[in-house]
Design an enzyme around this catalytic site. Sequence first.
Site, PDB file in Angstrom:
ATOM      1  N   ARG A  92       0.828  -1.218   0.000  1.00 16.85           N
ATOM      2  CA  ARG A  92       0.000   0.000   0.000  1.00 16.85           C
ATOM      3  C   ARG A  92       0.862   1.267   0.000  1.00 16.85           C
ATOM      4  O   ARG A  92       0.434   2.307   0.492  1.00 16.85           O
ATOM      5  CB  ARG A  92      -0.957   0.040   1.200  1.00 16.85           C
ATOM      6  CG  ARG A  92      -2.029  -1.036   1.128  1.00 16.85           C
ATOM      7  CD  ARG A  92      -3.277  -0.626   1.917  1.00 16.85           C
ATOM      8  NE  ARG A  92      -4.287  -1.659   1.782  1.00 16.85           N
ATOM      9  CZ  ARG A  92      -4.874  -2.262   2.816  1.00 16.85           C
ATOM     10  NH1 ARG A  92      -4.567  -1.939   4.043  1.00 16.85           N
ATOM     11  NH2 ARG A  92      -5.791  -3.183   2.607  1.00 16.85           N
ATOM     12  N   ARG A 150      -2.599   6.294   0.619  1.00 15.05           N
ATOM     13  CA  ARG A 150      -3.297   7.159   1.575  1.00 15.05           C
ATOM     14  C   ARG A 150      -2.453   7.892   2.610  1.00 15.05           C
ATOM     15  O   ARG A 150      -2.950   8.766   3.285  1.00 15.05           O
ATOM     16  CB  ARG A 150      -4.352   6.312   2.267  1.00 15.05           C
ATOM     17  CG  ARG A 150      -3.769   5.014   2.787  1.00 15.05           C
ATOM     18  CD  ARG A 150      -4.772   3.886   2.767  1.00 15.05           C
ATOM     19  NE  ARG A 150      -4.150   2.777   3.506  1.00 15.05           N
ATOM     20  CZ  ARG A 150      -4.792   1.875   4.176  1.00 15.05           C
ATOM     21  NH1 ARG A 150      -6.100   1.887   4.193  1.00 15.05           N
ATOM     22  NH2 ARG A 150      -4.144   0.941   4.825  1.00 15.05           N
ATOM     23  N   ARG A 198      -6.965  12.165  -4.575  1.00  6.09           N
ATOM     24  CA  ARG A 198      -8.170  11.513  -4.049  1.00  6.09           C
ATOM     25  C   ARG A 198      -9.311  12.522  -3.880  1.00  6.09           C
ATOM     26  O   ARG A 198     -10.480  12.182  -4.013  1.00  6.09           O
ATOM     27  CB  ARG A 198      -7.838  10.875  -2.694  1.00  6.09           C
ATOM     28  CG  ARG A 198      -8.969  10.052  -2.120  1.00  6.09           C
ATOM     29  CD  ARG A 198      -8.569   9.378  -0.838  1.00  6.09           C
ATOM     30  NE  ARG A 198      -8.439  10.331   0.256  1.00  6.09           N
ATOM     31  CZ  ARG A 198      -7.945  10.037   1.447  1.00  6.09           C
ATOM     32  NH1 ARG A 198      -7.486   8.816   1.692  1.00  6.09           N
ATOM     33  NH2 ARG A 198      -7.862  10.945   2.402  1.00  6.09           N
ATOM     34  N   ASP A 250      -6.828  -2.244  -7.363  1.00  7.10           N
ATOM     35  CA  ASP A 250      -7.515  -2.853  -6.229  1.00  7.10           C
ATOM     36  C   ASP A 250      -7.818  -4.307  -6.554  1.00  7.10           C
ATOM     37  O   ASP A 250      -8.040  -4.633  -7.715  1.00  7.10           O
ATOM     38  CB  ASP A 250      -8.814  -2.105  -5.926  1.00  7.10           C
ATOM     39  CG  ASP A 250      -9.366  -2.489  -4.552  1.00  7.10           C
ATOM     40  OD1 ASP A 250     -10.175  -3.438  -4.483  1.00  7.10           O
ATOM     41  OD2 ASP A 250      -8.964  -1.874  -3.558  1.00  7.10           O
ATOM     42  N   TYR A 276     -15.393 -11.463  -0.271  1.00  2.00           N
ATOM     43  CA  TYR A 276     -16.117 -10.233  -0.614  1.00  2.00           C
ATOM     44  C   TYR A 276     -17.327 -10.505  -1.499  1.00  2.00           C
ATOM     45  O   TYR A 276     -18.380  -9.883  -1.346  1.00  2.00           O
ATOM     46  CB  TYR A 276     -15.179  -9.244  -1.317  1.00  2.00           C
ATOM     47  CG  TYR A 276     -14.161  -8.633  -0.388  1.00  2.00           C
ATOM     48  CD1 TYR A 276     -14.545  -7.666   0.546  1.00  2.00           C
ATOM     49  CD2 TYR A 276     -12.826  -9.015  -0.434  1.00  2.00           C
ATOM     50  CE1 TYR A 276     -13.612  -7.100   1.413  1.00  2.00           C
ATOM     51  CE2 TYR A 276     -11.888  -8.447   0.420  1.00  2.00           C
ATOM     52  CZ  TYR A 276     -12.290  -7.488   1.346  1.00  2.00           C
ATOM     53  OH  TYR A 276     -11.366  -6.937   2.190  1.00  2.00           O
TER      54      TYR A 276
END
Length: 343
Positions: free
Chosen positions: A27, A31, A40, A76, A153
């Site tokens: 990652r 973020r 973003r 993703d 998921y």
Amino acid sequence: MSTLQNDLLLKTLRGEQTSRPPVWMMRQAGRYLPEYIRIREKYSFFERCQTPELACEITLQPVDIVGVDAAILFSDILVVPQAMGLEVQLIEHKGPVLPDPIKSNADFARIRVPDVDETLGYVFDAIRLIKKELNGRVPLIGFAGAPWTLLCYMVQGKGSKTFDEAKAFCYTQPETAHQLLQMITDTTIAYLRQQIHAGADTVQLFDSWGGLLSPDDFAVWSLPYISQIVAAVKDEAPVIVFAKGAWHSLEAMAATGAQGLGIDWCISASMARQFAGDKVTLQGNFDPAKLFAPIPVIEAETRKMLRAFGPGRYIANLGHGILPQVPVDHAKAFVNTVKEFAW
């Protein structure tokens, strides 16, 4: 195709000797970086993934800012269920929602094994652009989610700490569950192959929820599908398998022929090596939360980790993804400590 100026990662995956371990962070593109947060604020998650120029810019940020030894594609794992026909929403600060999950055999009418060029072509376009912009500075890592994690998921419909509905689906409808896992596997093989053809130098398979399964269940619901993917791809590019929490199965994962195995911080370096054997590269396993510690502590703990793994067949990394609030200079301290280390 420009030759790589820094091929530490690929050398280590091939088991060749290097003066120091390579370092990157899961990652790393995202973020915690102010530069990413600015993007973003302007574009939705799937706009960022599906616009090759944005995915490229985000992928390059940690190479430029933090100085890691590899870039990892910004994307993703849920682009695969999306390509297979399920709706996927990614809600900022809340996580993924699949409003119409798979509940029974009847739901198979809504999903398919897609033509990946048609459904995921934007990923391959992004990879080609990233490779051009990287210009051989560092290798590019492609990735996909492991079938078991994607099933979680696709059946649960959202994130969960236990994924009990997904597990219940497997235990009550085993044939249907295996059929779904096989469809995900077939899609993932085609997807990773095309990532490699587009220019990915190595690929990582993320089994984020592998650790929710007992060793026996991991051998039924996850490992056979990981094995198929590794077998199909490993001769085209090195494969790293990261099944978080499933360190009990490191020996079985090493037997798939994967060139690298990721590990989290809940297992010691010596135990991981004992389980995995010496024919595979280990990757990990700094606790991401430890990056909140004062910089001198980060440096000391990183050196301690490097000494524990010892020379050869080792990639320095976190034991999971970097956390959003980690200060950028703390991430740099981790990376620089590895880069300054010599065996």
